[in-house]
Design an enzyme around this catalytic site. Structure first.
Site, PDB file in Angstrom:
ATOM      1  N   HIS A  38       0.833  -1.211   0.000  1.00 13.68           N
ATOM      2  CA  HIS A  38       0.000   0.000   0.000  1.00 13.68           C
ATOM      3  C   HIS A  38       0.861   1.251   0.000  1.00 13.68           C
ATOM      4  O   HIS A  38       1.995   1.255   0.475  1.00 13.68           O
ATOM      5  CB  HIS A  38      -0.883   0.024   1.248  1.00 13.68           C
ATOM      6  CG  HIS A  38      -2.186  -0.677   1.085  1.00 13.68           C
ATOM      7  ND1 HIS A  38      -3.389  -0.091   1.394  1.00 13.68           N
ATOM      8  CD2 HIS A  38      -2.482  -1.910   0.632  1.00 13.68           C
ATOM      9  CE1 HIS A  38      -4.381  -0.924   1.166  1.00 13.68           C
ATOM     10  NE2 HIS A  38      -3.843  -2.051   0.699  1.00 13.68           N
ATOM     11  N   GLU A 107      -6.307  -0.571  -5.978  1.00 18.29           N
ATOM     12  CA  GLU A 107      -7.337   0.254  -5.356  1.00 18.29           C
ATOM     13  C   GLU A 107      -6.998   1.724  -5.584  1.00 18.29           C
ATOM     14  O   GLU A 107      -5.826   2.110  -5.561  1.00 18.29           O
ATOM     15  CB  GLU A 107      -7.434  -0.001  -3.845  1.00 18.29           C
ATOM     16  CG  GLU A 107      -7.734  -1.420  -3.463  1.00 18.29           C
ATOM     17  CD  GLU A 107      -6.465  -2.184  -3.083  1.00 18.29           C
ATOM     18  OE1 GLU A 107      -5.405  -1.541  -2.844  1.00 18.29           O
ATOM     19  OE2 GLU A 107      -6.523  -3.411  -3.053  1.00 18.29           O
TER      20      GLU A 107
END
Length: 320
Positions: A38, A107
């Site tokens: 991330h 994402e």
């Protein structure tokens, strides 16, 4: 039997702590370890988001035998697929061939940061398919030139390649991604125990290949404290994958999940000291056809959780 692994979650632990956690997981006997990749945490309460690939290099040197895997890397926006191939080959060499490259369509939370916008899901799948093709070709050796609708590579070559290229896992949540995983991947990756995903993957060429799931848990001696912690740290899961892929920042996840209750989270996440609750979650994946499940212990009690796994939980899970 389902193989049970451990999750290094970069959103909730600092880089040094994650290396220590990997060592503890190997010592406890987990069958494999996966790591999230991330740029942002899901929620600001989580408070971390170190660079997964640097952490992987350190983990590769700090551990001896535990298999490692990204869960997952998006090779289409903040990373070019050729750079992902180079990173994966390097980690494979550092770990002595213990590395699997888990890939996904990404994402918005992590990928919008380079200013390229966030296209519709069908475009994201087309981009991922091209990226996988570039990575596979680079793993084969030699110079690669590729002209695609979304990605180009020009005279690219990996000069440090392991003898066996890393296996590629592909994350899926519906038919198009399952078909991509079956056709171009060595394994399926998913975050829900949905038998339909495994079925579509197998029909698309994934028969006999592994399917890897992930189960968040909040183990601890006090169930009430665990439920509160699970809500604080993991309420972002409540909206489901279609929401999770689209929101751009932790503040948006906070607003979206502000009214999620502890009981809502506890329905999805086993909380408290009872190993049977965790076993039931793993069993759901096994019954859906998954061959591997990576556990995510929520919070900072990682070493304690690893000791619990070694002392008690592994025996409960061994026959699932």
């Amino acid at each position: 039997m389902v193989e049970v692994g451990y999750t290094l979650m970069c959103e909730q632990r600092g880089p040094r702590e994650l290396v220590d956690d990997a060592v503890a997981a190997e010592k406890a006997g987990f069958a494999f370890a996966v790591i999230s990749d991330h740029f942002h945490p899901w929620l600001e309460e989580q408070g971390h988001s170190g660079y997964a690939w640097s952490i992987l290099g350190a983990v590769a040197q700090a551990t001896q035998s535990i298999p490692l895997m990204t869960y997952v890397t998006c090779p289409t926006f903040r990373y070019h697929p050729a750079v992902v191939a180079q990173k994966a080959a390097t980690v494979s060499l550092l770990s002595g061939g213990r590395f699997t490259l888990g890939l996904g369509a990404g994402e918005n939370l992590n990928e919008h940061i380079v200013g390229g916008g966030w296209p519709s899901v069908d475009v994201r799948h087309e981009m991922l398919s091209e990226a996988v093709e570039i990575i596979r070709r680079l793993f084969e050796g030699g110079y690669v030139t590729y002209r695609g609708a979304y990605h180009d590579a020009e005279d690219a070559r990996l000069f440090d390649l392991p003898e066996e290229p890393p296996k590629i896992g592909i994350a899926a949540s519906g038919r198009p991604s399952c078909e991509l995983a079956g056709a171009k991947g060595h394994m399926l990756i998913a975050v829900e125990p949905e038998a339909e995903l495994v079925r579509m993957f197998r029909e698309a060429g994934g028969a006999g290949k592994p399917a890897v799931g992930q189960l968040p848990v909040c183990w601890g001696p006090d169930e009430a404290e665990c439920r509160a912690l699970a809500r604080e740290q993991f309420r972002w899961m409540a909206g489901g994958w279609k929401v999770m892929a689209e929101l751009p920042n932790p503040v948006n996840f906070d607003a979206c999940t502000r009214f999620v209750r502890e009981e809502d989270v506890a329905q999805q996440i086993p909380c408290g000291p009872d190993p049977e609750k965790i076993a039931e979650g793993v069993r759901q994946y096994a019954e859906a056809g998954f061959t591997h499940v990576a556990l995510v212990q929520i919070g900072d009690a990682q070493e304690e959780f690893c000791r619990f796994y070694e002392r008690e939980l592994a025996a409960v899970l061994k026959d699932i």
